[in-house]
Structures are given as structure tokens and as C-alpha cells.
Design an enzyme around this catalytic site. Structure first.
Site, PDB file in Angstrom:
ATOM      1  N   LYS A  32       0.832  -1.203   0.000  1.00 24.43           N
ATOM      2  CA  LYS A  32       0.000   0.000   0.000  1.00 24.43           C
ATOM      3  C   LYS A  32       0.872   1.259   0.000  1.00 24.43           C
ATOM      4  O   LYS A  32       1.985   1.271   0.553  1.00 24.43           O
ATOM      5  CB  LYS A  32      -0.933   0.002   1.216  1.00 24.43           C
ATOM      6  CG  LYS A  32      -1.973  -1.116   1.208  1.00 24.43           C
ATOM      7  CD  LYS A  32      -3.072  -0.870   0.195  1.00 24.43           C
ATOM      8  CE  LYS A  32      -4.031  -2.049   0.038  1.00 24.43           C
ATOM      9  NZ  LYS A  32      -4.948  -2.207   1.173  1.00 24.43           N
ATOM     10  N   ARG A  37      -3.207 -10.402   4.197  1.00 27.60           N
ATOM     11  CA  ARG A  37      -3.387 -10.413   2.748  1.00 27.60           C
ATOM     12  C   ARG A  37      -2.096  -9.875   2.125  1.00 27.60           C
ATOM     13  O   ARG A  37      -1.712  -8.737   2.384  1.00 27.60           O
ATOM     14  CB  ARG A  37      -4.584  -9.541   2.378  1.00 27.60           C
ATOM     15  CG  ARG A  37      -5.104  -9.739   0.962  1.00 27.60           C
ATOM     16  CD  ARG A  37      -6.441  -8.985   0.807  1.00 27.60           C
ATOM     17  NE  ARG A  37      -7.093  -9.287  -0.462  1.00 27.60           N
ATOM     18  CZ  ARG A  37      -6.914  -8.606  -1.565  1.00 27.60           C
ATOM     19  NH1 ARG A  37      -6.078  -7.578  -1.594  1.00 27.60           N
ATOM     20  NH2 ARG A  37      -7.563  -8.927  -2.670  1.00 27.60           N
TER      21      ARG A  37
END
Length: 252
Positions: free
Chosen positions: A197, A233
Site C-alpha cells: 500500500k 493479505r
């Protein structure tokens, strides 16, 4: 299975490449492989159910028998994926995007991941605001958990995801991991998806980063694990498995 996902758009667009990537992830230690045909990166536009199905069905057919989750907010896509062997529905709208989704999940007996998102992908990063991000995310997920259970989905089939990067600032993302106990107190497994991210790139000094490094991703994953995350994840499976195996050994 998208041309525009934030870190790997286009890489797995061809079904054969996507299926090979899924098999490799399982070989490297993934507990489940998440297959999705619609990008949810900031600013992304949606696609039709027909297009989403066109992208994911060949991959699901190729990976039949493997542990698969389907990343979709559309009941039609979820239903077909479950017919093809998917075991979990990963819904970034937390059953708000399609009024038929809860029924599809309940009737199938599948597992479900409910995620928090402020706004929707096209606009979610336009000045996200909270008075207390951890408490507000927890309250939202608790409400959606009750909704899902009332719709007939067993509570022990449901995991909760605070939605790192989905309508949160850099600091809010890190606060959610720092205060993960507020979410684990809800009594369901917590999923953290910090891998690659942009907040990871920005926290180390790149103000315009659109992704984060592998090293930063692993650091976030270990921090989340130490604070109670059950599911991580990740894009880089082998490296995360090794890091979390060591973290587990240290924790005893």
C-alpha cells in the site's frame, strides 16, 4: 485479473498467467488465493458483472480444487464463483453493494470477509475524516457483522477487515494497526491487507509513493500479527510466510 490494480494491474490479466500465479502462491504457503476481476484502487471505475465474470471464470476453472476466495461486491459474480469452488466471498462493501449478496453467501454456506471503506473507490481518498478511526471502523464492522448474521450467515464464518487504504490517511492506516485490539475485541478473525500500500512508501519518505516496498510490507504484516491479526493479505507470499513463521517462533 484487472488492467488497473494499484500494484500489479495487467500482470495477471491473461487467465493462464493468473492461474499459474495462484498455483505458485499455494506452493509458497498461501492458505487461500484471492481472485478478483474489478480493481478497487483509489480512483478506480467499476466494471459490469459480465466483464468481471469474463475475467475471473477461466481462472476459477483452472484453479478448481485450490483454496480460493472471490473478491467481488456483485452477487452474480459471487454465485458463479461459489459454484466453481470458491470458499470465501471477500466483499469490500461489507454487503452494502448488492442487496442479494447476503442471501447468496448464506445459501451457499461460504465464508465471508466484511471490509470497512469510507465512501467508494472512486472518491474514498478525498479527505477521509474520522473523530476516532479505530472506534468508528470497529462500530461499522460490528453493525455489518450483525447484519450478516441476521441474514443467515453463521458468525463463525465471518472475518473482519479494517480496510487499510480504503478511505484512510497514512496516519489513520497506521493507527488502525496500532490499535488493532479495538477490532479483535469484536471476537472475529481480523484481516489486514497492508501489502504494497502507498502508505508504506510515504511513511519512509516518498510523499508521492503509489506503492510500498516488500520490506515495508513485511514490517507491517509482522506488526499486525503481533497485535492480533489472524489473516494477512499479501502479494509476496513466500517472504511473508517466512517472516510470520519467524515472528510466531519468537512469540512462542
Amino acid at each position: 485479473m484487472t488492467p488497473d490494480s494499484f500494484s500489479d494491474g495487467g500482470i495477471h490479466l491473461e487467465p493462464a498467467a493468473a492461474a499459474a500465479a495462484g498455483r505458485r502462491m499455494v506452493d509458497e504457503g498461501a492458505a487461500i488465493v484471492d481472485v478478483g476481476g474489478e480493481s478497487t484502487r483509489p480512483g478506480s471505475e467499476g466494471v459490469s458483472a459480465a466483464e468481471e465474470l469474463r475475467r475471473v471464470v477461466p481462472v476459477l476453472e483452472s484453479l478448481h480444487g485450490f483454496p480460493i476466495s472471490i473478491d467481488t461486491a456483485k452477487a452474480e459474480v459471487a454465485r458463479r464463483a461459489l459454484e466453481l469452488g470458491a470458499e470465501l466471498v471477500n466483499d469490500v462493501t461489507a454487503l452494502r453493494g448488492d442487496p442479494q449478496m447476503a442471501e447468496v453467501v448464506a445459501e451457499s454456506g461460504a465464508y465471508l470477509c466484511l471490509m470497512h471503506m469510507q465512501g467508494e473507490p472512486r472518491t474514498m481518498q478525498q479527505n477521509p475524516t474520522y473523530d476516532d478511526v479505530a472506534s468508528e471502523v470497529a462500530a461499522f464492522l460490528e453493525e455489518r457483522l450483525r447484519f450478516a448474521v441476521d441474514a443467515g450467515i453463521p458468525e463463525d464464518h465471518i472475518a473482519l477487515d479494517p480496510g487499510i487504504g480504503f478511505g484512510k490517511t497514512v496516519q489513520q492506516n497506521f493507527e488502525l494497526v496500532r490499535r488493532l485490539d479495538v477490532l479483535t475485541a469484536l471476537g472475529r478473525p481480523v484481516v489486514v491487507g497492508f501489502s504494497r500500500k502507498s502508505s508504506l512508501g510515504r511513511i519512509v519518505g516518498d510523499a508521492t509513493a503509489t506503492t510500498g516496498s516488500l520490506a515495508a510490507s513485511i514490517a507491517a504484516a509482522v506488526a499486525a500479527y503481533e497485535r492480533g491479526a489472524t489473516i494477512v493479505r499479501a502479494h509476496d507470499v513466500r517472504e511473508h510466510v517466512e517472516a510470520l513463521t519467524v515472528a510466531t517462533a519468537v512469540a512462542g
